[in-house]
Each structure stands twice: as structure tokens, then as C-alpha cells.
Enzyme design. Sequence first.
Site, short mmCIF file in Angstrom:
data_model
loop_
_atom_site.label_atom_id
_atom_site.label_comp_id
_atom_site.label_asym_id
_atom_site.label_seq_id
_atom_site.Cartn_x
_atom_site.Cartn_y
_atom_site.Cartn_z
N HIS A 179 0.98 -1.21 0.25
CA HIS A 179 -0.07 -0.01 -0.07
C HIS A 179 0.74 1.19 -0.15
O HIS A 179 0.75 2.15 -0.88
CB HIS A 179 -0.95 -0.09 1.31
CG HIS A 179 -1.89 1.08 1.34
ND1 HIS A 179 -3.14 1.17 0.96
CD2 HIS A 179 -1.60 2.36 1.83
CE1 HIS A 179 -3.71 2.41 1.11
NE2 HIS A 179 -2.80 3.26 1.67
N GLU A 180 1.80 1.43 0.99
CA GLU A 180 2.56 2.45 1.12
C GLU A 180 3.63 2.64 -0.18
O GLU A 180 3.77 3.63 -0.65
CB GLU A 180 3.56 2.62 2.24
CG GLU A 180 2.63 2.42 3.57
CD GLU A 180 1.46 3.40 3.61
OE1 GLU A 180 1.57 4.69 3.05
OE2 GLU A 180 0.33 3.22 4.44
N HIS A 212 1.73 4.36 -2.81
CA HIS A 212 1.82 5.96 -2.77
C HIS A 212 3.18 6.53 -3.11
O HIS A 212 3.21 7.35 -3.78
CB HIS A 212 1.80 6.30 -1.14
CG HIS A 212 0.23 6.34 -0.63
ND1 HIS A 212 -0.99 7.14 -1.18
CD2 HIS A 212 -0.27 5.66 0.60
CE1 HIS A 212 -1.99 6.83 -0.62
NE2 HIS A 212 -1.43 6.12 0.39
N HIS A 232 3.25 6.88 -6.60
CA HIS A 232 2.72 8.16 -7.26
C HIS A 232 3.75 9.13 -7.16
O HIS A 232 3.43 10.16 -7.91
CB HIS A 232 1.60 8.30 -6.32
CG HIS A 232 0.33 9.22 -7.04
ND1 HIS A 232 -0.84 9.38 -6.02
CD2 HIS A 232 0.15 9.55 -8.32
CE1 HIS A 232 -1.58 10.36 -6.77
NE2 HIS A 232 -1.20 10.11 -8.12
ZN LIG Z 1 -3.11 5.20 1.99
#
Ligand SMILES: [Zn+2]
Length: 675
Positions: free
Chosen positions: A464-465, A468, A471
Site C-alpha cells: 500500500h505505502e 503511494h 505516485h
Molecule cells: Zn494510503
Amino acid sequence: MTNPLLADWDTPFGLPPFDQITDADFSPAVDAALAESRENIAAIADNPDAPTFENTIEALELADETLGRVLGAFYGVAGADSNPAREALQREFAPKLSAYSSEVSENKALFARVETLWAARDTLDLTDEQQRVLMLSRRTFVRSGALLEGDDAVALRNVKSRLSVLGTEFTQNLLADEREWFMPLAAGDMDGLPDFVIATAKAAGKDKGADGPVVTLSRSLIVPFLQFSERRDLRQKAYEAWAARGANGGKTDNRALAAETLKLREQRAGLLGYETFADFKLETEMAGTPAAVRDLLMKVWKPAKAAAEADAEVLKRMLHADGWDGPLEPWDWRFYSEKRRKELHDLDEAELKPYLQLDRMIEASFACANRLFNLDFAPIEGPIYHPDVRLWEVTRNGEHIAVFIGDYFARGSKRSGAWCSAMRSQQRLSGDVRPHVVNVCNFAKPAEGKPALLSYDDARTLFHEFGHALHQMLSDVTYESISGTSVARDFVELPSQLYEHWLEVPEVLAEFATHSETGEPMPKDLLDRMLAATTYDMGFQTVEYVASALVDLEFHNGPAPADPMQKQAEILEDIGMPHAIRMRHATPHFAHVFAGDGYSSGYYSYMWSEVMDADAFAAFEEADDPFDADTAKRLEKTVLSSGGSVDAAELYTAFRGRLPGVDALLKGRGLDQAA
Ligand SMILES: [Zn+2]
């Protein structure tokens, strides 16, 4: 001696020189940087030349360059490696920074220049990205009240300041109620509790000064207690105390605060010219309107409720088989659901753990990024703020893309949770600036010489991290204010939640989930059971979440209710809330909505993002290849590289050819059969 935070950083890739910075350097550096920012702002506002995009908007983009650099380093260490001095600095900086930001947003001369540019925008020959930055800049001014004069401006300031007091009181009352209540467990009260729950209860007892184990209202204790305790009377007692947080009467009761908060938000929206507070809040979001949010939530609600009702029947039979009559109650759900989970999935964390090694999971996240986006990761040496921190250079075809910083282990000095931040963001306005991106997690540190092992949840957090981080790393824009994760709140979780899907790709687990001692890949049967268990009890989870999101939305989507508790009851009645499930967060303890403004009429956004990530991953499934090159290229071009340079709905449509639909989410949650 010059302050190392303010000097030129002659370090690998321009990383902050953590080996030279001491805590005593931060405060003078922030003061100096703020003074520089104020000078820059004054120079823009008082510029005798007519406003141009360059001398106003671009100058604003660059005004806080030093401040950003200093704060990037400070908040990096303050969150991940705090100490009393750094905590004191955070308390010192918060009011200074908020005073500065109010000064900027209330600067009439500055706003007049922005407004002039806005009025002339079609004649300025701006690029699409410049148009967007101008629009966002003006919108921020307008939303904080720049167009208001006289009494209205005063009224808005008063409303905002009262709201911030109410938010703080709400939080403190909730903490007080959570701290106050505990239930001692006598020797005969432990039936069914596994060792880890007893150990947590004992630690909690010590904490409360009791001489034995206790149950508290902390989620990490009460939830497992409700799952495992065979004592229905104790489960009821604990559950009712949990559900009553913030509604116990007396000084810590939050109900009147909630009513006043809603009233003031309505006023705030009215002063700014919006029909409702939800209209005001959703203007900046991908969803855009209350109707769009309601539509999405109701599409998920119906099948979720049907699934939950079918599950409730099974659980009720289990309750009756135990000799109890009457309906299944909220304090029964987790208990019987846990029993059923064991029967259906029989998944033991201990069996799983040796297969999920931290280093192998990091490799897996890098390998997926390599296959999808052709990124390479090489460990590098450089200044770090803690010995556990690891650095990698990220390249593509030999070209530098970013520095990736991983800080994985829990320690007392780290705040809880996991997050991604950028110590430096990508932009091109002051040269080709490439990002420094940090992932911080709280995984248990192994004993010396042992491999770090993760739970499946931990491994998902890691992916998940890292989503990010991608991105940020793949960002390709000119202006920092729209770089990387600077996007709408209901869009920002798309890259992160989407990346979690690659952890579930069987070939990824087959390659990287290897046993820490034998090196054997995870057995197929264990892999299947693990993946099947991820959709268990989704009816319940979806119902308790969506009910909260609907109540949040309706609270703000019309005149403020005089009695929020009555309004809440009406909304739940209206949607037919199942008897044995309550809202995940009821009004008196709904901190997302009442502790501050962040998630007010925004609690839906978790579900919104999940709809998108499921729908986006389905694009790879439709291409029959989780690593389909064209789809990956399109994902990077539309979503991952664009930051906030284009409206989120447009970005998504460019990727998928249409707006997201709920089908993939319902399928992913196993709710598609229920409707
Ligand atoms: Zn998040």
C-alpha cells in the site's frame, strides 16, 4: 557556524544532511525560513508590475522553497524518530505555521493579483497545467473566504475558530471516556480468551493500576475480547460501554458538541455561498456532489446488507445451538463470526508467518514495479536519521528517477501506523527536481540474526505505502503544488490500494513468499486458504462502514439537524440497518467527522477509492495479464505521472475509458452473489 539546514546540501542526491543536523538547528532554521517566505510573499503582493502568471503564481510556487526543505527534514524525523525536544518543536511550529498560512490566505493585495489573472485567464496563453494551477490557487483563496467583506468576513473567522475549539473538545471527551472505563476480569471470566488477549488484558490492567487483567475500550483489546470471550454477559457489558463512548452524560458528553458543530458548518457553507456543507466539501473531490456519493453508497449498501442478513441467519443458528433464545445481538456477531471463520478457513497466522519475510516482500514490491514500469532499485549509502533507515536509488534505463527511503521497524520514538511522505517533491520549476520518497511502517523488529517476518496485513501495508511512493516517484509535472499525491482526498488512495492487488497475484506470492528457513515456496493449499480468507465477513464490515458514511453524508447534506442522535436513528431506520450490526462509528464518537474537518462528509472516500482500485485492477484482468505492458503504460501516463494537474475524474476516464463502476468491488468483497 551556519545552520546545516539552511546551507547548501552537498550530499548524495541532495538528501538532508542528517549526520550534521542537531535538534537545536530546527527552530532557528524554521524562523529564518518563515521570515524568507514572508519577504517573498510581500514582494509578490507589493510588486509594482502588473500581475503575470510568472510574477504571481509561479512566484507563489517558489515562495516557500526553503521552508519546504527545512520542514521536509523536520517532519521526516519528528514522525518517525521523535523525542521530547522534537515533540516540543512540533508544538512550537504548529501555531507559527498556521499563522503564516492565514496571513497568506487573508492577504488582500495578493488575492487581487490572483483574481486579475483569473479574470484574464483566457487571454494569458497558459498551458493546461498552468490553467489548472491558477484555478486551484484562486479556489483555495475563495474557499477560505477571500471574497467576503465586513461582517461576513468576521462571522466566518468566528465560525472557524469556534469549530476548531469544538473539534479539540470532542477529541478530548472521547479520549476521557476511553480512558475512564475498564472491566476487571476475574479468574473465571477468561473463558475462550487466547493467550495473546490475556497478555494484552494483563498489560492493560497494569496500565490502569488494577491488580489483574482488564478489558479496556482500546480497539486492539476490545475487538479480540468480543471475538473470543465465551461469556455473553461480559461481551454485552463491554460492547455497551464501547458503543456509549461520548454519550455518557456529564462533562464528557459529545452530543451537544456534535449538534453545534453541524450548525456552524452549515453557517460556514452559507457564508461562502454554498447550499449545504456537503456541497462545499465535495466541490474539491472527485465525487463532486452529494448525489454522486449517495448513489455509490446505496449501490454498495443493498448487496452488503443482503450478505450480512444471510450471515446473520447462520450466526443466529449458532447462538441458538448454544442454548440462547431470541435475536442475535451486536455483542454476538464477532464471537460467532470468529467461530465460523475457524470452521471455514482454518487459517493460522503462525503457519503463514515464516513465508512472509520483510526483505522478500520488499523485493516483491520492487519486482512488480520493475515489470510494470521498468524501474530499477539499487541500495545506496547516504545520510540517514536512524540506523534502521535504508536508501535505494530508483532508475529507469540508467536515468535517475528518485531516492526511495524505507524505514520499516517499530520503535518507541515512531508514531503508530504506516505512511508515505516526500522529503522532496518532484517539480521542474526550479530545475529538474526529482523526489525523495519515504515509506514508514511499524513492523516488529526481529532478534539479532533472525529474518524479519510479516503478517499478511503487514505485507499489504508494505505494498500500500509503496503504491503511494510510486505516485510520488513517477510524478512528471512542472509545479510542486500539484505534484505526486497532491490530488483530491477521494483519489489519493487509488495508487496505494491498487498496488495491494499485485501482492495477491499468485505468481508474485509463489516467487517471493518463501519459507525463511527452508526457502520453499508457500504451499498452494495455504496460498488458496489465505486468499479466500481475505473476503470473509465482508457483509458485516461493509454494512457497519456504509451506515457510518451515509449518516456522515446526510448530516451535512441539508439543514443541520437540531438533534443529531434522532437524525441518525431516522437514517438507519430508513436504510433498514440490520439489528445485530451498529455503525462502525456512531455520532458521539465519530472522530473522523467531528474531531476536525478532514473527513466530514468525506468518510465515504475510503469506499470510493476501493471502488476505483478494484475497477482499475480489473483493467489488467481484462487484458488477461496482471503485468500487461500497455495497461501499465496507460496507468502511468494518465494517473501516476499526472499528480493533480488534471481533474481526477478526467484522469480516471483517460485510463479506463469511463468512470469507475462498483461491479469489481462487489466481486472483490464477495458481495456479488448476494444481491
Ligand atoms: Zn494510503
